[in-house]
Write an enzyme that holds these catalytic residues in place. Structure first.
Site, PDB file in Angstrom:
ATOM      1  N   CYS A 134       7.397  17.713  39.063  1.00  0.00           N
ATOM      2  CA  CYS A 134       7.771  16.810  37.960  1.00  0.00           C
ATOM      3  C   CYS A 134       8.342  15.502  38.495  1.00  0.00           C
ATOM      4  CB  CYS A 134       8.782  17.512  37.052  1.00  0.00           C
ATOM      5  SG  CYS A 134       9.329  16.488  35.691  1.00  0.00           S
ATOM      6  N   CYS A 190      11.194  14.074  36.349  1.00  0.00           N
ATOM      7  CA  CYS A 190      12.496  14.733  36.535  1.00  0.00           C
ATOM      8  C   CYS A 190      13.125  14.356  37.879  1.00  0.00           C
ATOM      9  CB  CYS A 190      12.370  16.252  36.504  1.00  0.00           C
ATOM     10  SG  CYS A 190      11.219  16.895  35.302  1.00  0.00           S
ATOM     11  N   ASP A 191      12.319  14.300  38.931  1.00  0.00           N
ATOM     12  CA  ASP A 191      12.879  14.231  40.291  1.00  0.00           C
ATOM     13  C   ASP A 191      12.612  12.925  41.039  1.00  0.00           C
ATOM     14  OD1 ASP A 191      13.732  16.848  39.914  1.00  0.00           O
ATOM     15  OD2 ASP A 191      11.850  17.685  40.650  1.00  0.00           O
TER      16      ASP A 191
END
Ligand code: NAP
Length: 320
Positions: free
Chosen positions: A138, A141-142
């Protein structure tokens, strides 16, 4: 939330991505008593997509913004949504049908399966060990953890290239590693990626190992499939986008699927079981987009409404 055994929903929708939310909107607006069960948070793949630029009318909106708007609209018509409660099994032969979750049991006259899909793992040594320490599925997200770092993206589909484009906002360099000499991603995404000076593509190559140290990922071992040459490519982040697998485990093979595990559907979103409909990425669709998922959801709900009306006509609802 625990179950209320006295409640029989007209339709239970499994999954609150764009397919499930759209189904929820159409079903509740069509006067069905509607429940959506979601194992995680509302939004599905929308929650992990930075910018959606091909949902008509929603220009310059992020996935989470579109998801929030869909959720608000769906709830406005009385649709109930329970999150954080995964479905573990279903009984599709009983009348009403029964859906068991980790926390309860729910009954419905119809079921709409909109459980979506998950990113596939690469299945190489070091992948599991370094998950959360440089390995990610992701970018949204990261990605921010990799500011000014060197990252690789594995895969050649639209997910890999789109998320690779997103990673250029943070990373010093984004190298795409792809097993063939052409990408399957949408042309517009490819062109954008290739035009960015922070990107590179390693063709005809696979990642055979992810190498980590105490601080996380240090390199990936890359094998050129044409020359068989193998070498270590230094990087601190590895973003894996090698396709999707449908979320169907809870169905325990009770519904017909194709060889890839996707639920077989008619053009009316019917499955092989009466009163059980399907929508979105979990079905055997050729185009996996938020807009096609939403379209599927609207059609599945419309068919569920017709099915409930036919039960009422037969007085089966009163008898059940
Ligand atoms: P995908 O289209 O199935 O692509 C998977 C990619 O991973 C392919 O390039 C494939 O290579 C490669 N691959 C598969 N297994 C591999 C392995 N073991 N090792 C190395 N590479 C491997 O999956 P996706 O990119 O997640 O997209 C899924 C669906 O969502 C598609 O329908 C796509 O169009 C859609 N999508 C659309 C958008 C958008 O419209 N903006 C964005 C994201 C996703 P080969 O090409 O050699 O098979």
């Amino acid at each position: 939330m625990s179950s209320n055994s006295n409640t029989i929903y007209d339709t239970i929708i499994i999954g609150a991505g764009p397919a499930g939310l759209s189904a929820g909107l159409y079903a509740s607006r069509g006067n069905l008593k509607t429940l959506i069960l979601e194992k995680g948070i509302v939004g599905g793949q929308l929650q992990v997509t930075h910018e959606i630029e091909n949902y008509p009318g929603m220009d310059h909106m992020t996935g989470p913004q579109i998801s929030d708007a869909m959720e608000t609209q769906t709830k406005r018509f009385g649709c109930e949504i329970i999150t954080g409660d995964p479905v573990v099994s279903v009984n599709l032969e009983s009348s009403p049908k029964v859906v068991k979750t980790a926390k309860g049991e729910f009954k419905g006259h119809t079921l709409i399966i909109a459980s979506g899909s998950e990113h596939k793992q690469l299945g190489v040594p070091g992948e599991k060990e370094n998950w959360g320490k440089g390995v990610s599925y992701c970018a949204v997200c990261d990605g921010a953890f990799f500011k000014d770092r060197e990252v690789v993206v594995v895969g050649g589909g639209s997910s890999a290239v789109e998320e690779g484009n997103f990673l250029t906002k943070f990373a010093k360099k984004v190298t795409l590693i792809h097993r063939r000499d052409e990408l399957r991603a949408e042309r517009i995404l490819q062109n954008r990626f290739k035009a960015n000076p922070k990107t590179d593509i390693v063709w005809d190559s696979v990642v055979t190992k992810i190498n980590g140290g105490v601080l996380g990922v240090e390199s990936v071992t890359v094998k050129n499939l044409k020359t068989n040459e193998e070498y270590d490519f230094p990087c601190e982040g590895v973003f894996i986008y090698v396709g999707l697998i449908p979320n169907v485990d809870f169905l325990e093979s009770k519904i017909e699927t194709d060889e890839a595990g996707k639920i077989k559907s008619t053009i009316k979103m019917e499955t092989n079981l009466p009163g059980v409909f399907v929508a979105g990425d979990v079905r055997d669709t050729v185009l996996k987009q938020a807009v096609t998922a939403a379209s599927d959801g609207s059609l599945a709900a419309t068919m569920a409404i017709a099915y409930v009306e036919s039960l009422e006509d037969q007085h089966l609802v009163a008898a059940s």
